[in-house]
Motif scaffolding. Structure first.
Motif, PDB file in Angstrom:
ATOM      1  N   ALA A   7       0.668  -1.008   0.151  1.00  0.00           N
ATOM      2  CA  ALA A   7      -0.347   0.154  -0.208  1.00  0.00           C
ATOM      3  C   ALA A   7       1.176   1.200   0.097  1.00  0.00           C
ATOM      4  N   ALA A   8       1.851   1.436   0.534  1.00  0.00           N
ATOM      5  CA  ALA A   8       2.462   2.814   1.225  1.00  0.00           C
ATOM      6  C   ALA A   8       3.381   2.305  -0.678  1.00  0.00           C
ATOM      7  N   PHE A   9       3.893   1.407  -1.443  1.00  0.00           N
ATOM      8  CA  PHE A   9       4.411   1.781  -3.229  1.00  0.00           C
ATOM      9  C   PHE A   9       2.919   2.854  -3.854  1.00  0.00           C
ATOM     10  N   THR A  10       2.276   2.077  -3.367  1.00  0.00           N
ATOM     11  CA  THR A  10       0.607   2.645  -4.116  1.00  0.00           C
ATOM     12  C   THR A  10       0.465   4.068  -3.977  1.00  0.00           C
ATOM     13  N   ALA A  11       0.217   4.695  -2.159  1.00  0.00           N
ATOM     14  CA  ALA A  11      -0.068   6.052  -1.846  1.00  0.00           C
ATOM     15  C   ALA A  11       1.568   6.586  -2.398  1.00  0.00           C
ATOM     16  N   VAL A  12       2.831   5.993  -2.212  1.00  0.00           N
ATOM     17  CA  VAL A  12       3.615   7.267  -3.094  1.00  0.00           C
ATOM     18  C   VAL A  12       3.504   7.381  -4.595  1.00  0.00           C
ATOM     19  N   THR A  13       3.701   6.560  -5.317  1.00  0.00           N
ATOM     20  CA  THR A  13       3.385   6.545  -6.561  1.00  0.00           C
ATOM     21  C   THR A  13       2.036   7.834  -6.650  1.00  0.00           C
ATOM     22  N   GLN A  14       1.065   7.559  -5.987  1.00  0.00           N
ATOM     23  CA  GLN A  14       0.155   8.533  -6.358  1.00  0.00           C
ATOM     24  C   GLN A  14       0.301   9.945  -5.879  1.00  0.00           C
ATOM     25  N   LEU A  15       1.718  10.099  -6.020  1.00  0.00           N
ATOM     26  CA  LEU A  15       1.979  11.872  -5.474  1.00  0.00           C
ATOM     27  C   LEU A  15       2.142  12.299  -7.344  1.00  0.00           C
ATOM     28  N   GLY A  16       2.802  11.375  -7.959  1.00  0.00           N
ATOM     29  CA  GLY A  16       3.167  11.401  -9.578  1.00  0.00           C
ATOM     30  C   GLY A  16       2.172  11.852  -9.992  1.00  0.00           C
ATOM     31  N   THR A  17       1.191  11.017  -9.812  1.00  0.00           N
ATOM     32  CA  THR A  17      -0.486  10.961 -11.090  1.00  0.00           C
ATOM     33  C   THR A  17      -1.098  12.363 -10.039  1.00  0.00           C
ATOM     34  N   GLU A  18      -1.125  12.468  -8.875  1.00  0.00           N
ATOM     35  CA  GLU A  18      -1.881  14.009  -8.471  1.00  0.00           C
ATOM     36  C   GLU A  18      -1.082  15.243  -8.617  1.00  0.00           C
ATOM     37  N   THR A  19       0.476  14.863  -8.780  1.00  0.00           N
ATOM     38  CA  THR A  19       0.856  16.336  -9.519  1.00  0.00           C
ATOM     39  C   THR A  19       0.451  16.871 -10.973  1.00  0.00           C
ATOM     40  N   ALA A  20       0.279  15.639 -11.542  1.00  0.00           N
ATOM     41  CA  ALA A  20      -0.004  15.656 -12.932  1.00  0.00           C
ATOM     42  C   ALA A  20      -1.631  16.212 -13.091  1.00  0.00           C
ATOM     43  N   VAL A  21      -2.310  15.856 -12.194  1.00  0.00           N
ATOM     44  CA  VAL A  21      -3.574  16.954 -10.867  1.00  0.00           C
ATOM     45  C   VAL A  21      -3.195  18.529 -11.592  1.00  0.00           C
ATOM     46  N   LEU A  22      -1.924  18.626 -10.816  1.00  0.00           N
ATOM     47  CA  LEU A  22      -2.141  19.586 -10.080  1.00  0.00           C
ATOM     48  C   LEU A  22      -1.983  20.699 -11.370  1.00  0.00           C
ATOM     49  N   ILE A  23      -0.919  20.324 -12.317  1.00  0.00           N
ATOM     50  CA  ILE A  23      -0.785  20.621 -12.982  1.00  0.00           C
ATOM     51  C   ILE A  23      -1.254  21.470 -14.091  1.00  0.00           C
ATOM     52  N   TYR A  24      -1.766  20.070 -14.655  1.00  0.00           N
ATOM     53  CA  TYR A  24      -3.184  19.983 -15.854  1.00  0.00           C
ATOM     54  C   TYR A  24      -4.412  21.122 -14.578  1.00  0.00           C
ATOM     55  N   PHE A  25      -5.083  20.888 -13.358  1.00  0.00           N
ATOM     56  CA  PHE A  25      -5.692  21.983 -13.208  1.00  0.00           C
ATOM     57  C   PHE A  25      -5.555  22.853 -12.443  1.00  0.00           C
ATOM     58  N   PHE A  26      -4.683  23.434 -13.117  1.00  0.00           N
ATOM     59  CA  PHE A  26      -3.824  24.742 -12.655  1.00  0.00           C
ATOM     60  C   PHE A  26      -4.715  26.269 -11.891  1.00  0.00           C
ATOM     61  N   SER A  27      -5.225  26.470 -12.952  1.00  0.00           N
ATOM     62  CA  SER A  27      -5.594  27.707 -13.062  1.00  0.00           C
ATOM     63  C   SER A  27      -7.179  27.001 -12.740  1.00  0.00           C
ATOM     64  N   ASP A  28      -8.111  25.978 -12.244  1.00  0.00           N
ATOM     65  CA  ASP A  28      -8.807  25.937 -11.555  1.00  0.00           C
ATOM     66  C   ASP A  28      -8.330  26.039  -9.996  1.00  0.00           C
ATOM     67  N   ILE A  29      -7.242  25.251  -9.629  1.00  0.00           N
ATOM     68  CA  ILE A  29      -6.887  24.777  -8.401  1.00  0.00           C
ATOM     69  C   ILE A  29      -6.808  26.065  -7.777  1.00  0.00           C
ATOM     70  N   TRP A  30      -5.980  27.521  -8.735  1.00  0.00           N
ATOM     71  CA  TRP A  30      -5.312  28.562  -8.259  1.00  0.00           C
ATOM     72  C   TRP A  30      -6.640  29.384  -7.585  1.00  0.00           C
ATOM     73  N   ARG A  31      -7.556  29.162  -8.960  1.00  0.00           N
ATOM     74  CA  ARG A  31      -8.615  30.093  -8.196  1.00  0.00           C
ATOM     75  C   ARG A  31     -10.115  29.802  -7.578  1.00  0.00           C
ATOM     76  N   LEU A  32     -10.288  28.388  -7.532  1.00  0.00           N
ATOM     77  CA  LEU A  32     -10.312  28.341  -5.893  1.00  0.00           C
ATOM     78  C   LEU A  32      -9.883  28.530  -4.269  1.00  0.00           C
ATOM     79  N   LEU A  33      -8.573  27.709  -4.660  1.00  0.00           N
ATOM     80  CA  LEU A  33      -8.078  28.505  -3.821  1.00  0.00           C
ATOM     81  C   LEU A  33      -8.188  30.092  -3.409  1.00  0.00           C
TER      82      LEU A  33
END
Length: 282
Positions: free
Chosen positions: A41-67
């Protein structure tokens, strides 16, 4: 863990994280079928940091607007518009998976990774997803999300702590049952994952760095080297970014029945393999 396994699992994580097919189940199944182990489970959780960073970049304008709307709204009541409320929906919707993850951490790292359970869950939740696609009205747009939507989809996300449920699959299913348009449910699913997945991945980093870490049965867990972990996470990031764009385009013009049939087929293959002793359940 060798380099081949680290690279393969990074690819699997990147390709499946955002599809409603359960990336954690795919990592578990790939490890068991092709490498004779469980990456954990730890390997899964850490590699998900990579995919969620992709979300952070892809939706950056939306996330910045919400924040920005959230912080401004905290300071000035008259500025509390829809974006301020939507930010709260994401925050509050992230609470269930965090609470359940903490309360049942040992079960998540142990019994929940049983392949009998994972295969069965793949099939069962495929049928639930099919019902949501069939009977969801899909009449509510992105400007009609409510607190109830955030909380219900957040609870559905929490079920994905069992490999096979699928975090995106659970949230999309809940969104469709709530009457949201398919693309709206998918986009909100991406935003809802950010707080929980980043928190989970960061808390699991110490386990990856600890060569004496043990699983819930007390056996020493052999984690990949830091270099292997970094490479797997980077691969997951690149492929995850590409899969976001693909999935958003796909759901605008297609149903999600293809994922239903895929889940059923994979689940049955896993159940048959385990019941015939081809791979161990644990």
């Amino acid at each position: 863990m060798g380099w081949l396994e680290a690279v393969v699992l990074g690819i699997v994580q990147g390709l499946t994280e955002f599809l409603p097919v359960s990336s954690s189940a795919h990592l578990r199944i790939t490890s068991a079928f092709f490498f004779g182990n469980d990456a954990g489970a730890a390997f899964t959780a850490v590699t998900q940091l990579g995919t969620e960073t992709a979300v952070l970049i892809y939706f950056f304008s939306d996330i910045w607007r919400l924040l920005k709307a959230w912080f401004v709204g905290l300071a000035r009541r008259e500025e509390r518009g829809y974006d301020y409320k939507l930010a709260w929906y994401v925050i509050l919707g992230s609470i269930p998976i965090g609470v359940i993850g903490l309360l049942f951490e040992d079960a998540i790292k142990g019994p929940a990774r049983n392949l009998y359970l994972n295969g069965a869950v793949l099939v069962i939740f495929a049928l639930v997803l099919a019902l949501a696609e069939r009977y969801g009205t899909q009449r509510r747009g992105s400007d009609q999300l409510t607190l109830r939507d955030g909380l219900v989809m957040g609870c559905a996300q929490a079920m994905a702590l069992i490999p096979g449920v699928s975090r995106s699959g659970g949230t999309i299913t809940a969104g469709l049952f709530l009457g949201l348009e398919r693309a709206v449910a998918v986009r909100f699913s991406f935003l809802l994952a950010l707080p929980a997945v980043f928190a989970s991945g960061l808390t699991q980093i110490p386990d990856i760095l600890d060569p004496t870490a043990s699983d819930v049965q007390g056996a020493v867990v052999v984690f990949p080297s830091i270099a292997q972990m970094v490479v797997a996470t980077l691969i997951a990031f690149v492929l995850g970014y590409a899969s976001i764009a693909w999935l958003l385009r796909f759901v605008e013009n297609h149903t999600i029945y293809v994922f239903v049939w895929y889940r059923v087929l994979l689940g049955l293959i896993v159940l048959l393999a385990v019941s015939n002793g081809i791979v161990p359940a644990v």
